[in-house]
Design an enzyme around this catalytic site. Sequence first.
Site, PDB file in Angstrom:
ATOM      1  N   ARG A  77      -1.666  13.893 -20.535  1.00  0.00           N
ATOM      2  CA  ARG A  77      -2.740  13.484 -19.890  1.00  0.00           C
ATOM      3  C   ARG A  77      -3.668  12.409 -21.126  1.00  0.00           C
ATOM      4  O   ARG A  77      -3.474  13.008 -22.015  1.00  0.00           O
ATOM      5  CB  ARG A  77      -4.552  14.801 -20.467  1.00  0.00           C
ATOM      6  CG  ARG A  77      -5.907  13.785 -20.261  1.00  0.00           C
ATOM      7  CD  ARG A  77      -7.179  15.381 -20.046  1.00  0.00           C
ATOM      8  NE  ARG A  77      -7.969  14.470 -20.066  1.00  0.00           N
ATOM      9  CZ  ARG A  77      -9.227  15.279 -20.718  1.00  0.00           C
ATOM     10  NH1 ARG A  77      -8.981  16.262 -21.709  1.00  0.00           N
ATOM     11  NH2 ARG A  77     -10.161  14.529 -20.772  1.00  0.00           N
ATOM     12  N   HIS A 121     -13.976   8.874 -21.174  1.00  0.00           N
ATOM     13  CA  HIS A 121     -13.285   9.850 -22.230  1.00  0.00           C
ATOM     14  C   HIS A 121     -14.159   8.860 -23.939  1.00  0.00           C
ATOM     15  O   HIS A 121     -13.803   8.245 -24.606  1.00  0.00           O
ATOM     16  CB  HIS A 121     -12.187   9.489 -22.919  1.00  0.00           C
ATOM     17  CG  HIS A 121     -11.800  10.596 -23.756  1.00  0.00           C
ATOM     18  ND1 HIS A 121     -10.833  11.818 -23.321  1.00  0.00           N
ATOM     19  CD2 HIS A 121     -12.127  11.224 -24.802  1.00  0.00           C
ATOM     20  CE1 HIS A 121     -11.210  13.023 -24.498  1.00  0.00           C
ATOM     21  NE2 HIS A 121     -11.646  12.802 -25.045  1.00  0.00           N
ATOM     22  N   GLU A 166     -15.642  15.484 -20.550  1.00  0.00           N
ATOM     23  CA  GLU A 166     -16.690  16.553 -21.487  1.00  0.00           C
ATOM     24  C   GLU A 166     -17.959  15.941 -22.139  1.00  0.00           C
ATOM     25  O   GLU A 166     -18.722  15.269 -22.203  1.00  0.00           O
ATOM     26  CB  GLU A 166     -16.254  16.661 -23.126  1.00  0.00           C
ATOM     27  CG  GLU A 166     -15.204  17.675 -23.177  1.00  0.00           C
ATOM     28  CD  GLU A 166     -15.226  17.754 -24.444  1.00  0.00           C
ATOM     29  OE1 GLU A 166     -15.263  17.173 -25.768  1.00  0.00           O
ATOM     30  OE2 GLU A 166     -14.122  18.566 -24.708  1.00  0.00           O
ATOM     31  N   ASN A 294     -12.522  22.749 -21.180  1.00  0.00           N
ATOM     32  CA  ASN A 294     -12.101  22.298 -23.041  1.00  0.00           C
ATOM     33  C   ASN A 294     -12.699  23.259 -23.183  1.00  0.00           C
ATOM     34  O   ASN A 294     -13.696  23.896 -23.317  1.00  0.00           O
ATOM     35  CB  ASN A 294     -12.523  20.694 -23.279  1.00  0.00           C
ATOM     36  CG  ASN A 294     -11.826  19.062 -22.236  1.00  0.00           C
ATOM     37  OD1 ASN A 294     -11.054  19.780 -21.696  1.00  0.00           O
ATOM     38  ND2 ASN A 294     -12.133  18.118 -22.560  1.00  0.00           N
ATOM     39  N   TYR A 296     -12.772  25.465 -27.061  1.00  0.00           N
ATOM     40  CA  TYR A 296     -11.899  25.358 -28.245  1.00  0.00           C
ATOM     41  C   TYR A 296     -12.182  26.808 -29.207  1.00  0.00           C
ATOM     42  O   TYR A 296     -12.256  26.989 -30.243  1.00  0.00           O
ATOM     43  CB  TYR A 296     -12.612  24.244 -28.397  1.00  0.00           C
ATOM     44  CG  TYR A 296     -12.027  22.778 -28.752  1.00  0.00           C
ATOM     45  CD1 TYR A 296     -12.516  22.328 -27.927  1.00  0.00           C
ATOM     46  CD2 TYR A 296     -11.130  22.838 -28.927  1.00  0.00           C
ATOM     47  CE1 TYR A 296     -12.074  20.964 -27.533  1.00  0.00           C
ATOM     48  CE2 TYR A 296      -9.900  21.297 -28.840  1.00  0.00           C
ATOM     49  CZ  TYR A 296     -10.602  21.212 -27.897  1.00  0.00           C
ATOM     50  OH  TYR A 296     -10.327  19.433 -27.037  1.00  0.00           O
ATOM     51  N   GLU A 353      -8.632  20.959 -21.802  1.00  0.00           N
ATOM     52  CA  GLU A 353      -8.173  20.733 -24.041  1.00  0.00           C
ATOM     53  C   GLU A 353      -7.986  21.787 -24.125  1.00  0.00           C
ATOM     54  O   GLU A 353      -9.270  22.397 -23.987  1.00  0.00           O
ATOM     55  CB  GLU A 353      -9.223  19.792 -24.616  1.00  0.00           C
ATOM     56  CG  GLU A 353      -8.819  18.217 -23.420  1.00  0.00           C
ATOM     57  CD  GLU A 353     -10.425  17.752 -25.122  1.00  0.00           C
ATOM     58  OE1 GLU A 353     -10.774  17.794 -25.622  1.00  0.00           O
ATOM     59  OE2 GLU A 353     -10.562  16.461 -23.837  1.00  0.00           O
TER      60      GLU A 353
HETATM   61  N1  LIG Z   1     -24.216  24.561 -28.534  1.00  0.00           N
HETATM   62  N2  LIG Z   1     -25.387  23.659 -29.156  1.00  0.00           N
HETATM   63  N3  LIG Z   1     -24.359  23.418 -30.837  1.00  0.00           N
HETATM   64  C1  LIG Z   1     -25.108  22.384 -31.729  1.00  0.00           C
HETATM   65  C2  LIG Z   1     -24.366  22.036 -33.236  1.00  0.00           C
HETATM   66  O1  LIG Z   1     -23.595  21.077 -31.948  1.00  0.00           O
HETATM   67  C3  LIG Z   1     -22.407  20.190 -33.786  1.00  0.00           C
HETATM   68  C4  LIG Z   1     -21.847  20.087 -33.182  1.00  0.00           C
HETATM   69  O2  LIG Z   1     -21.148  20.031 -32.150  1.00  0.00           O
HETATM   70  C5  LIG Z   1     -20.461  19.979 -31.325  1.00  0.00           C
HETATM   71  C6  LIG Z   1     -19.792  20.285 -30.197  1.00  0.00           C
HETATM   72  C7  LIG Z   1     -18.607  19.963 -29.576  1.00  0.00           C
HETATM   73  C8  LIG Z   1     -17.567  19.272 -30.193  1.00  0.00           C
HETATM   74  C9  LIG Z   1     -16.242  19.087 -29.554  1.00  0.00           C
HETATM   75  C10 LIG Z   1     -15.479  18.374 -30.643  1.00  0.00           C
HETATM   76  N4  LIG Z   1     -14.608  18.129 -29.373  1.00  0.00           N
HETATM   77  C11 LIG Z   1     -13.175  18.064 -29.741  1.00  0.00           C
HETATM   78  C12 LIG Z   1     -12.393  16.969 -28.645  1.00  0.00           C
HETATM   79  N5  LIG Z   1     -12.692  17.163 -27.461  1.00  0.00           N
HETATM   80  C13 LIG Z   1     -12.498  15.314 -26.460  1.00  0.00           C
HETATM   81  C14 LIG Z   1     -11.691  15.414 -27.497  1.00  0.00           C
HETATM   82  O3  LIG Z   1     -11.598  13.773 -27.863  1.00  0.00           O
HETATM   83  C15 LIG Z   1     -11.364  15.981 -28.698  1.00  0.00           C
HETATM   84  O4  LIG Z   1     -11.445  14.789 -29.939  1.00  0.00           O
HETATM   85  N6  LIG Z   1     -14.342  18.608 -28.619  1.00  0.00           N
HETATM   86  N7  LIG Z   1     -16.230  19.322 -28.850  1.00  0.00           N
HETATM   87  C16 LIG Z   1     -17.985  17.959 -32.046  1.00  0.00           C
HETATM   88  C17 LIG Z   1     -19.618  18.859 -32.696  1.00  0.00           C
END
Ligand SMILES: N=NNCCOCCOc1ccc(-c2cn(C[C@@H]3NC[C@@H](O)[C@H]3O)nn2)cc1
Length: 447
Positions: A77, A121, A166, A294, A296, A353
């Site tokens: 991907r 993306h 996302e 996705n 994590y 992911e």
């Molecule tokens: N729920 N509320 N939060 C409030 C406060 O959030 C503070 C920070 O938030 C986030 C939330 C989610 C992420 C994130 C990163 N990745 C990883 C990437 N996915 C696509 C691919 O490119 C990877 O690099 N996935 N998700 C980052 C920051």
Amino acid sequence: MTTIEFPKDLKWGAATAAYQIEGAAKKDGRAPSIWDTFSHTPGNVKNGDNGDEACDSYHRYKEDVQYLNDLGVDVYRFSISWPRVMPKGTDELNPEGVKYYRNLIQELLDHDIEPIITLYHWDLPQTLQDQGGWEVRSTTDAFKEYAVAMFKEFGDVVKKWITINEPWCASFLSNYLGIHAPGKQDLQAAIDVSHHLLLAHGKSVQAFREIVPDGEIGYAPNADWLEPYSQQQEDIDACERDMQWKIEWFMDPVFKGEYPQLLQDIFAKHNGYLNVEEGDMELISLPIDFMGINYYSGSVARYKEGNGLFEVEPIWVDYQKTDIGWPVYADGFYKLLIHIQQKYGDVPIYITENGACYNHEVEDGVVNDQERIDYLKQHLTALHRAIKSGVPIKGYILWSLLDNFEWAEGYSKRFGIIHVNYRTFERTKKESFYWYQKAVQNNWFEL
Ligand SMILES: N=NNCCOCCOc1ccc(-c2cn(C[C@@H]3NC[C@@H](O)[C@H]3O)nn2)cc1
């Protein structure tokens, strides 16, 4: 020993994204994206990092495909850089940009690896941002033009497509929380962006059916799992609100043709409103062939009066955390997948992911990332539980093949099963690479 064995038809893969690995930001006609602008604006990205060179995969894609071949994965991907193939965001294609992806796709096919293309993306052409970006409806038409061009260019050999990666990150993280590009903190803007991303998805699905009739198309929402701190209704409700922000807000429109009223009411209290036009929801809810998920991390969470839009706070207790600070919460992965099946039925799902950030460096030619192996064992077991429960999981695509530019965290956070030296671009297979290779080739692993 306990063995976890997967269905024979499960597809195994690895994922990357253009701005995070390609580099060559100004090479062969590529124009700037909002991430070029955002990362070059001081203060936005840790250590002032940017994607100018990244992993230099633009020049090293053959080596990277060889690693995929070594792994024995079924699918790869990757995303297309919109400003590399269509520098003005619309109109003419950049032949050098198209040629890069044609070469990458051919290299994959020559190694019997199926390409899965992500169209968006996060690297919106800056020229479109200058005209309003995703806040304005016209960008949905620009996206459709770009998608149609890619379907026509590659639809003959690429049969699995993902429209938007996302959408929560590309809308609320980017336009309400201000953490990702373009870095706005405006709830109305974020709501408009979220709707336009889904509308762009719908418009491209409609076009796809005409251009690639034998293809499959979906999108890839992200979600985490919040477990109520107690059985007090206020804690249960707080978790529900935040979970709906990622799940229902982006899945109800696609699978039910409507936005969740709970969130519309909450947004209205903060003067945020949907601007839906006649026919939008019909486009957004056009049938798709699969959904990417996705995942994590997750957490226990509880009600906290006045805390943000949803009055919720994560309680990370003493969970083990990865090097980006996210709790390791594999049970949440299982619960999320069961929850999604209960809400939306048997939509085929690819895990598009899943992976962990651990910042090990190379020592004597070895990267001993046992923690990442443990994370993968836990989450693949959670996935297996979901499969055994009847959730129609079609594939598992690990994030990420390579250490890469982790957005606002820059290169400080490593998600790869291959270590990248950002000075020399030398790749080093981590211990997790060898573990994943064995799991992929066996279709099972031992706990
Ligand atoms: N729920 N509320 N939060 C409030 C406060 O959030 C503070 C920070 O938030 C986030 C939330 C989610 C992420 C994130 C990163 N990745 C990883 C990437 N996915 C696509 C691919 O490119 C990877 O690099 N996935 N998700 C980052 C920051």
